[in-house]
Design a protein around this motif. Sequence first.
Motif, PDB file in Angstrom:
ATOM      1  N   ALA A 168       0.816  -1.220   0.000  1.00  0.00           N
ATOM      2  CA  ALA A 168       0.000   0.000   0.000  1.00  0.00           C
ATOM      3  C   ALA A 168       0.848   1.269   0.000  1.00  0.00           C
ATOM      4  O   ALA A 168       0.563   2.231   0.699  1.00  0.00           O
ATOM      5  CB  ALA A 168      -0.978  -0.006   1.173  1.00  0.00           C
ATOM      6  N   GLU A 169       1.899   1.271  -0.822  1.00  0.00           N
ATOM      7  CA  GLU A 169       2.780   2.429  -0.965  1.00  0.00           C
ATOM      8  C   GLU A 169       2.243   3.302  -2.107  1.00  0.00           C
ATOM      9  O   GLU A 169       2.631   3.151  -3.265  1.00  0.00           O
ATOM     10  CB  GLU A 169       4.213   1.974  -1.244  1.00  0.00           C
ATOM     11  CG  GLU A 169       4.812   1.189  -0.095  1.00  0.00           C
ATOM     12  CD  GLU A 169       6.184   0.609  -0.427  1.00  0.00           C
ATOM     13  OE1 GLU A 169       6.605   0.640  -1.614  1.00  0.00           O
ATOM     14  OE2 GLU A 169       6.836   0.113   0.505  1.00  0.00           O
ATOM     15  N   ASP A 170       1.347   4.202  -1.737  1.00  0.00           N
ATOM     16  CA  ASP A 170       0.632   5.019  -2.717  1.00  0.00           C
ATOM     17  C   ASP A 170       1.568   5.756  -3.680  1.00  0.00           C
ATOM     18  O   ASP A 170       1.359   5.722  -4.897  1.00  0.00           O
ATOM     19  CB  ASP A 170      -0.261   6.052  -2.016  1.00  0.00           C
ATOM     20  CG  ASP A 170      -1.351   5.423  -1.165  1.00  0.00           C
ATOM     21  OD1 ASP A 170      -1.459   4.186  -1.142  1.00  0.00           O
ATOM     22  OD2 ASP A 170      -2.084   6.182  -0.523  1.00  0.00           O
ATOM     23  N   ASP A 171       2.562   6.440  -3.153  1.00  0.00           N
ATOM     24  CA  ASP A 171       3.444   7.251  -3.992  1.00  0.00           C
ATOM     25  C   ASP A 171       4.192   6.398  -5.013  1.00  0.00           C
ATOM     26  O   ASP A 171       4.303   6.771  -6.190  1.00  0.00           O
ATOM     27  CB  ASP A 171       4.439   8.040  -3.139  1.00  0.00           C
ATOM     28  CG  ASP A 171       3.760   9.146  -2.332  1.00  0.00           C
ATOM     29  OD1 ASP A 171       2.620   9.536  -2.682  1.00  0.00           O
ATOM     30  OD2 ASP A 171       4.370   9.611  -1.354  1.00  0.00           O
ATOM     31  N   THR A 172       4.716   5.265  -4.555  1.00  0.00           N
ATOM     32  CA  THR A 172       5.461   4.387  -5.467  1.00  0.00           C
ATOM     33  C   THR A 172       4.542   3.827  -6.538  1.00  0.00           C
ATOM     34  O   THR A 172       4.909   3.786  -7.723  1.00  0.00           O
ATOM     35  CB  THR A 172       6.139   3.239  -4.687  1.00  0.00           C
ATOM     36  OG1 THR A 172       7.014   3.802  -3.710  1.00  0.00           O
ATOM     37  CG2 THR A 172       6.920   2.330  -5.613  1.00  0.00           C
ATOM     38  N   VAL A 173       3.357   3.398  -6.141  1.00  0.00           N
ATOM     39  CA  VAL A 173       2.403   2.863  -7.118  1.00  0.00           C
ATOM     40  C   VAL A 173       2.074   3.929  -8.160  1.00  0.00           C
ATOM     41  O   VAL A 173       2.073   3.654  -9.366  1.00  0.00           O
ATOM     42  CB  VAL A 173       1.116   2.350  -6.425  1.00  0.00           C
ATOM     43  CG1 VAL A 173       0.025   2.043  -7.450  1.00  0.00           C
ATOM     44  CG2 VAL A 173       1.418   1.105  -5.600  1.00  0.00           C
TER      45      VAL A 173
END
Length: 128
Positions: A106-111
């Motif tokens: 759930a790593e929003d920025d990386t996704v």
Amino acid sequence: MLFLKRPLLLATAFALVIPTFSAQADDDMPEHFEGEPSRTLEEAFKNLGVYNKKLEKLLDGEMTPKKMGEIHILTYTLENALKRIEDDVEDLAETLEEVHKASERAEDDTVMDKGKIYLEESGKLIRE
């Protein structure tokens, strides 16, 4: 007897083709052909299209020693194009794997960041 003809055919092909290049050569000429480079994915696809057409034309009709030599030379450019495509697809797979793993954590920025890079790069592979 056929196995003796093939080496003779290849030797004849190179004997016919190589002199046309050596007339233009100087001391800086590499000992072997390198083909046209594919510096970008777009250039690789362009070279693939252009040189596939050349190969198709050479394969039409009877094979001659001259055609064999020309095919040998143009395959270097095709190999360069395919290598570039292979390298870019490997990079693309790694980027997608980063998106996949980041989505598990759930790593929003990386996704978001890697997902956009993936879409941009994978779009170059799609002919719509």
